[in-house]
Scaffold this motif. Structure first.
Motif, PDB file in Angstrom:
ATOM      1  N   ALA A 275      -3.241  -2.066 -11.686  1.00  0.00           N
ATOM      2  CA  ALA A 275      -4.473  -1.363 -12.039  1.00  0.00           C
ATOM      3  C   ALA A 275      -4.331   0.142 -11.848  1.00  0.00           C
ATOM      4  N   LYS A 276      -3.575   0.543 -10.821  1.00  0.00           N
ATOM      5  CA  LYS A 276      -3.427   1.983 -10.551  1.00  0.00           C
ATOM      6  C   LYS A 276      -2.261   2.594 -11.317  1.00  0.00           C
TER       7      LYS A 276
ATOM      8  N   LEU B  58       2.258   1.690  -3.484  1.00  0.00           N
ATOM      9  CA  LEU B  58       1.176   2.010  -4.411  1.00  0.00           C
ATOM     10  C   LEU B  58       0.748   3.462  -4.309  1.00  0.00           C
ATOM     11  N   SER B  59       0.661   3.966  -3.076  1.00  0.00           N
ATOM     12  CA  SER B  59       0.213   5.343  -2.859  1.00  0.00           C
ATOM     13  C   SER B  59       1.295   6.371  -3.146  1.00  0.00           C
TER      14      SER B  59
ATOM     15  N   ASP C 118      -2.846 -10.683  -5.904  1.00  0.00           N
ATOM     16  CA  ASP C 118      -3.808  -9.597  -5.649  1.00  0.00           C
ATOM     17  C   ASP C 118      -3.094  -8.265  -5.452  1.00  0.00           C
ATOM     18  N   GLU C 119      -1.979  -8.280  -4.737  1.00  0.00           N
ATOM     19  CA  GLU C 119      -1.213  -7.049  -4.515  1.00  0.00           C
ATOM     20  C   GLU C 119      -0.634  -6.531  -5.825  1.00  0.00           C
TER      21      GLU C 119
ATOM     22  N   PRO D 121       0.810  -1.226   0.000  1.00  0.00           N
ATOM     23  CA  PRO D 121       0.000   0.000   0.000  1.00  0.00           C
ATOM     24  C   PRO D 121       0.842   1.275   0.000  1.00  0.00           C
TER      25      PRO D 121
ATOM     26  N   ALA E  38      -1.861  -7.130  -8.828  1.00  0.00           N
ATOM     27  CA  ALA E  38      -2.975  -6.675  -9.672  1.00  0.00           C
ATOM     28  C   ALA E  38      -3.442  -5.282  -9.271  1.00  0.00           C
ATOM     29  N   ALA E  39      -3.521  -5.009  -7.952  1.00  0.00           N
ATOM     30  CA  ALA E  39      -3.938  -3.688  -7.472  1.00  0.00           C
ATOM     31  C   ALA E  39      -2.936  -2.625  -7.891  1.00  0.00           C
ATOM     32  N   PHE E  40      -1.651  -2.975  -7.809  1.00  0.00           N
ATOM     33  CA  PHE E  40      -0.602  -2.041  -8.206  1.00  0.00           C
ATOM     34  C   PHE E  40      -0.696  -1.745  -9.703  1.00  0.00           C
TER      35      PHE E  40
END
Length: 324
Positions: free
Chosen positions: A105-106, A82-83, A98-99, A79, A101-103
Motif C-alpha cells: 500500500a505504501k 517499510l519506513s 497483513d505485513e 516496519p 499488504a501494508a508494504f
C-alpha cells in the motif's frame, strides 16, 4: 509472495531423495572492483549471529562499507523496511499477508524475500532429560494455554509425557521467545495452531537466552534455532503425530521436511520490480548466497542452501549473470 521454502524444499525432496544428493557446490563470491556505502539491517534475533558473520566477511572484502545490525526480532523487520530505516530485513519467518499488504500500500510493490539459510527450529531440553521423542500434539499440551490435542489435557510434569522414576513428578518449566520474535510466531502457528501460550512460559528476548535458561534447569524445555545449540542441552527429535516416526534436526531431515519444524530463514529487501536492486544490497546478497557466505551460515550452526536454491534466488533478483 510464494511460499519460498515450501516450494523449494518440495522440489528438492522430489528431485534428491538422499542427503548426499544435494548439490552444495556453490560458486565463490566474485568481488567487484570498488564498493563503498552503508547498509542497515533490522530484524531477526535468530539471524543476528549470521548477519554479523556475513557483515564481517563482506567488510573484509570492502573496507569502505559500513553495516549496522540490529536484531531484536522478526516483527521489527517489516516496519523498518517499510519506513526505509533499513535496506535489509532478516526474518526467521515469512512476512504475513497483513505485513505484505501494508508494504504494498505504501511502496506500490511487494517486498522481496530471499531464502538465505535453512533452520530446524529445535525443541531443547536439559542434557540430562531422558525424553527421546516428542510429538507436535505433546508440544501443544506442554506450551498451549488451551491445548487442542488430547481433549485439551495440559502437560505439567514430565510424567504426563511418559517419563518414569524420578522424572515422573518433575515439573515442566517453560521458556520461549517474546512477541517481537518470528520464532514465537512460527511456533504459535505451527505447534499451537494459532492458540495462546501458557502464562507460565518465561519469555526471553533472545534465542541464546532461551538455550541458556534450559541448560540451567533440569526440568526445562524451550524452543530456539538449531544454530544456538550448546553442550548443556539436547535437541529432542520430533514426530508429526503419535505413531509417526521421530526425526532429528539434521540437514537431511530439515531439507526433506521430515522434521516437522523445519523452516526457511530470509532476508527481505527493498526492490522495485521495475528497477534493478541497488548495487550495495545486490553485492551483499550475492555474497550471502555464495560459497563464502554459506560457509559462514554453516559456521553459525544453520544449514546452507543448495546450488538450485542459490540459482533460483539470484535469478529472481536479476543477479545470476553477475554472480557466475
Amino acid at each position: 509472495m510464494k511460499r519460498i521454502l515450501a516450494t523449494v524444499l518440495a522440489f528438492c525432496a522430489m528431485t534428491f531423495p538422499a542427503a548426499l544428493s544435494f548439490d552444495l557446490e556453490l560458486s565463490p563470491y566474485k568481488p567487484v572492483r570498488v564498493l563503498s556505502g552503508k547498509l542497515k539491517s533490522v530484524g531477526s534475533d535468530t539471524l543476528l549471529r549470521e548477519m554479523e558473520l556475513w557483515a564481517e566477511g563482506f567488510k573484509a572484502i570492502y573496507p569502505g562499507v559500513e553495516i549496522e545490525i540490529e536484531g531484536k526480532g522478526s516483527n521489527t523487520a517489516p516496519p523498518a523496511l517499510l519506513s526505509g530505516e533499513s535496506q535489509l530485513a532478516p526474518m526467521s519467518r515469512q512476512m504475513t499477508p497483513d505485513e505484505i499488504a501494508a508494504f504494498e500500500a505504501k511502496r506500490g510493490y511487494r517486498p522481496t524475500g530471499v531464502l538465505v539459510a535453512v533452520d530446524a527450529l529445535a525443541i531443547y531440553v536439559h542434557k540430562d532429560n531422558p525424553v527421546h521423542c516428542l510429538t507436535l500434539e505433546q508440544l501443544d499440551r506442554i506450551f498451549a494455554e488451551n491445548p487442542k490435542s488430547a481433549g485439551g489435557k495440559s502437560a505439567h510434569v514430565w510424567g504426563d509425557l511418559g517419563a518414569t522414576g524420578p522424572w515422573a513428578a518433575k515439573p515442566i518449566t517453560l521458556f520461549g521467545r517474546n512477541t517481537l520474535s518470528g520464532t514465537n510466531k512460527f511456533f504459535k502457528q505451527n505447534v499451537l495452531g494459532g492458540g495462546d501460550f501458557k502464562e507460565a512460559v518465561q519469555q526471553q528476548a533472545g534465542s541464546e537466552a532461551v538455550v541458556k535458561a534450559v541448560a540451567a534447569e533440569q526440568g526445562a524445555i524451550g524452543y530456539s534455532g538449531i544454530g544456538y545449540k550448546t553442550d548443556g542441552v539436547r535437541a529432542v527429535p520430533v514426530a508429526a503425530s503419535a505413531g509417526k516416526p521421530c526425526y532429528d534436526t539434521s540437514f537431511e531431515s530439515a531439507y526433506t521436511r521430515k522434521y516437522p519444524l523445519a523452516r526457511g530463514l530470509y532476508v527481505y529487501l527493498l526492490k522495485d520490480p521495475k528497477s534493478p536492486l541497488d548495487t550495495l544490497s545486490g553485492e551483499f546478497v550475492k555474497y550471502i548466497l555464495s560459497r563464502d557466505g554459506q560457509t559462514q551460515a554453516k559456521k553459525g550452526g544453520y544449514y546452507p542452501i543448495t546450488r538450485n536454491i542459490r540459482e533460483h534466488e539470484l535469478t529472481r533478483l536479476g543477479l545470476l549473470a553477475f554472480a557466475e
